[in-house]
Design a protein around this motif. Structure first.
Motif, short mmCIF file in Angstrom:
data_model
loop_
_atom_site.label_atom_id
_atom_site.label_comp_id
_atom_site.label_asym_id
_atom_site.label_seq_id
_atom_site.Cartn_x
_atom_site.Cartn_y
_atom_site.Cartn_z
N LEU A 135 0.86 -1.30 0.01
CA LEU A 135 0.13 0.04 -0.08
C LEU A 135 1.07 1.31 0.07
N LEU A 136 0.34 2.10 -0.91
CA LEU A 136 1.33 3.38 -0.85
C LEU A 136 1.18 4.31 0.23
N GLN A 137 0.06 4.28 0.95
CA GLN A 137 0.21 4.99 2.40
C GLN A 137 1.05 4.57 3.27
N ALA A 138 1.12 3.30 3.33
CA ALA A 138 1.93 2.54 4.35
C ALA A 138 3.44 3.16 3.91
N SER A 139 3.69 3.18 2.83
CA SER A 139 5.17 3.62 2.53
C SER A 139 5.30 4.88 2.84
N ILE A 140 4.52 5.74 2.69
CA ILE A 140 4.52 7.11 2.89
C ILE A 140 4.64 7.35 4.75
N GLU A 141 3.78 6.42 5.39
CA GLU A 141 3.96 6.56 6.90
C GLU A 141 5.08 6.09 7.58
N ILE A 142 5.65 4.96 6.91
CA ILE A 142 7.10 4.62 7.35
C ILE A 142 8.00 5.41 7.03
N ALA A 143 8.02 6.03 5.73
CA ALA A 143 9.23 7.09 5.55
C ALA A 143 9.15 8.29 6.58
N ARG A 144 7.93 8.77 6.93
CA ARG A 144 7.77 9.80 8.03
C ARG A 144 8.27 9.49 9.29
N MET A 145 8.62 8.04 9.56
CA MET A 145 9.05 7.68 10.92
C MET A 145 10.46 7.90 10.73
N TRP A 146 11.10 7.88 9.45
CA TRP A 146 12.63 8.02 9.39
C TRP A 146 13.04 9.36 9.07
N LEU A 147 12.34 10.13 8.54
CA LEU A 147 12.50 11.57 8.04
C LEU A 147 11.85 12.73 8.72
N ASP A 148 12.61 13.64 8.98
CA ASP A 148 11.84 14.65 9.55
C ASP A 148 11.46 15.58 8.38
N ASN A 149 12.26 15.92 7.39
CA ASN A 149 12.31 16.93 6.44
C ASN A 149 12.43 16.44 4.98
N GLY A 150 12.01 17.11 4.08
CA GLY A 150 12.27 16.34 2.49
C GLY A 150 11.00 15.79 2.02
N GLY A 151 11.16 15.64 0.63
CA GLY A 151 10.00 14.88 0.02
C GLY A 151 10.20 13.56 -0.28
N ILE A 152 9.09 12.82 -0.18
CA ILE A 152 8.88 11.35 -0.31
C ILE A 152 8.66 10.78 -1.46
N VAL A 153 7.69 11.33 -2.33
CA VAL A 153 7.40 10.90 -3.50
C VAL A 153 6.32 11.99 -4.38
#
Length: 449
Positions: free
Chosen positions: A271-289
């Motif tokens: 799921l796309l949303q799962a990848s976004i939420e997990i990326a936010r657990m490692w990143l404070d700033n910056g683009g994701i996708v």
């Protein structure tokens, strides 16, 4: 989750509503109107209606408005000019029409295939909660693990227990898939297993099936030299993946992990949303996708200052790390948040929306193309690791035959990750990095890879 609500065209909705009033309407509109309504209702319940519904979904949503240079209107005329004697014939016609698009990810699923997909992405199963294998030495079905909070664990089933019979049916020479079908079932229904356990006589165990959250994240704290390394393996991006990842990171933070290895090898996406939420657990700033749709419109999503850790991170990938795995890897790499170690990733940069059709079958339709934060198109190319470590065939066979070696010093890619962390050759998260990205709409909840 995926889009799964049954959708009908305006004509179909009108006919459903009109069916209730048919008897009263006869005296007003006469026999001709009645025959028309009956014919329309017959179409609605026919295999041809499923064919048309599938065509409509593709016509409305497919990412390529030129349909791979196909005359999509003519395709509809051809589909509806045929008479289908069974649903299987209709299914075959749909699949043949979709092949013209030249997109393997836009695909039709019969009801069983659609149910399997939705079960997989939901991250839940209805059963007793065990992982099992066919023991190579004994040739018997053997429990590998009883899942946390499952009926199996609560009933005392242990790793190493042999499953000798399921509801009285002997399992000798039974395949794992066949045994799984017998064990799974509606939550609340009973099941009896005949078990063999070392040092005990065989015994029967009665259980009640339940809905169980499937673990897709596994984690452990490893002492590697003078470093306490939190090792996290993510198998797929299911509906429960983000919350499981959150628990894993927080647990390892509590245990004072001072570096992390995130293992995405073999992860096919989800799921796309799962990848976004997990990326936010490692990143404070910056683009994701960034995603680009059929009309050329783009939507971007970015980090939102919710990172759970800023400790050094290495990500492990291989040729089977695909789609949602590549979104997460691309975000961490482009933002210099992690060092990527392993092999070239798969190279799937397309987004699908999944629809349930009226008879329980389903359709996955490619609706967008995605790009990494730096605008890189990885489709058919994949992501190149920062440090390339390809496994030899003997190494692959060794890890496949002994999965306990994965994530240990006997795993060459993991060993290289530890060397990177120990040498201080790792990325640090950017500080207050500006970003012009805009949040991706909630429609991401409906998208799958």
């Amino acid at each position: 989750m995926n889009q799964s609500a049954k959708s009908y065209s305006p004509l179909q909705v009108a006919l459903i509503g009109g069916a209730i009033a048919t008897t009263a309407a006869v005296s007003v509109f006469g026999p001709a109107w009645t025959r028309c309504v009956r014919a329309a209702l017959a179409f609605q319940d026919s295999p041809k209606a499923i064919v048309d519904q599938a065509w409509q979904v593709v016509n409305r949503e497919y990412v390529d408005g030129k349909f791979n240079q196909q005359d999509w209107q003519a395709t509809r005329q051809s589909l509806l000019s045929k008479d289908y004697t069974s649903r299987e014939e209709a299914y075959t016609a749909i699949r043949e029409a979709l092949q013209k698009l030249g997109d393997p990810y836009t695909r039709f699923m019969d009801p069983k295939q659609y149910e399997a997909l939705t079960n997989q992405t939901s991250g839940e199963v209805s059963g007793i909660g065990i992982r099992m294998e066919l023991n190579e030495k004994t040739k018997r079905l053997t429990v590998v693990e009883a899942i946390e909070n499952s009926p199996a664990l609560k009933a005392g089933i242990k790793a190493g227990d042999e499953i000798l019979a399921i509801d009285g049916k002997p399992t000798l020479k039974m395949k794992v898939d066949d045994a799984s079908k017998l064990i799974r079932g509606k939550a609340g229904t009973p099941i009896t297993l005949r078990l063999g356990r070392t040092g005990q006589n065989t015994f029967n165990l009665k259980l009640t099936r339940a809905t169980i959250e499937v673990p897709t994240v596994r984690h452990t704290l490893k002492q590697e030299g003078n470093r306490r390394v939190g090792y996290i393996r993510l198998r797929e991006f299911s509906a429960h993946a983000a919350e499981q990842m959150q628990r894993a990171i927080r647990d390892l933070n509590t245990k004072k992990a001072d570096a992390y290895v995130l293992d995405l090898r073999g992860n096919p996406g989800g799921l796309l949303q799962a990848s976004i939420e997990i990326a936010r657990m490692w990143l404070d700033n910056g683009g994701i996708v960034k995603t680009v749709n059929r009309q050329g419109g783009s939507e971007e999503t970015k980090a939102n200052r919710t990172a759970l850790t800023n400790r050094p991170l290495v990500v492990l990938v291989d040729g089977n790390s695909a789609s949602a795995s590549e979104i997460l890897t691309g975000a961490l790499k482009d933002n210099r948040r992690a060092v990527v170690v392993g092999g070239q990733t798969f190279g799937k940069a397309l987004v699908q929306s999944v629809h349930e059709l009226a008879d329980g079958s389903g359709l996955a339709v490619t609706i967008a193309h995605y790009y990494t934060p730096k605008g890189t198109d990885i489709n058919h190319k994949g992501i190149a690791p920062d440090i390339k470590v390809d496994l030899t065939e003997p190494q692959e066979r060794q890890l496949a035959s002994n999965p306990d070696l994965i994530g240990t010093r006997s795993d060459p890619q993991y060993a290289r990750a530890i060397a990177v962390l120990s040498g201080g050759n790792f990325a640090q998260p950017p500080v207050n990095r500006p970003s012009s990205s805009l949040p991706l709409s909630d429609r991401a909840n409906d998208l799958k890879f």
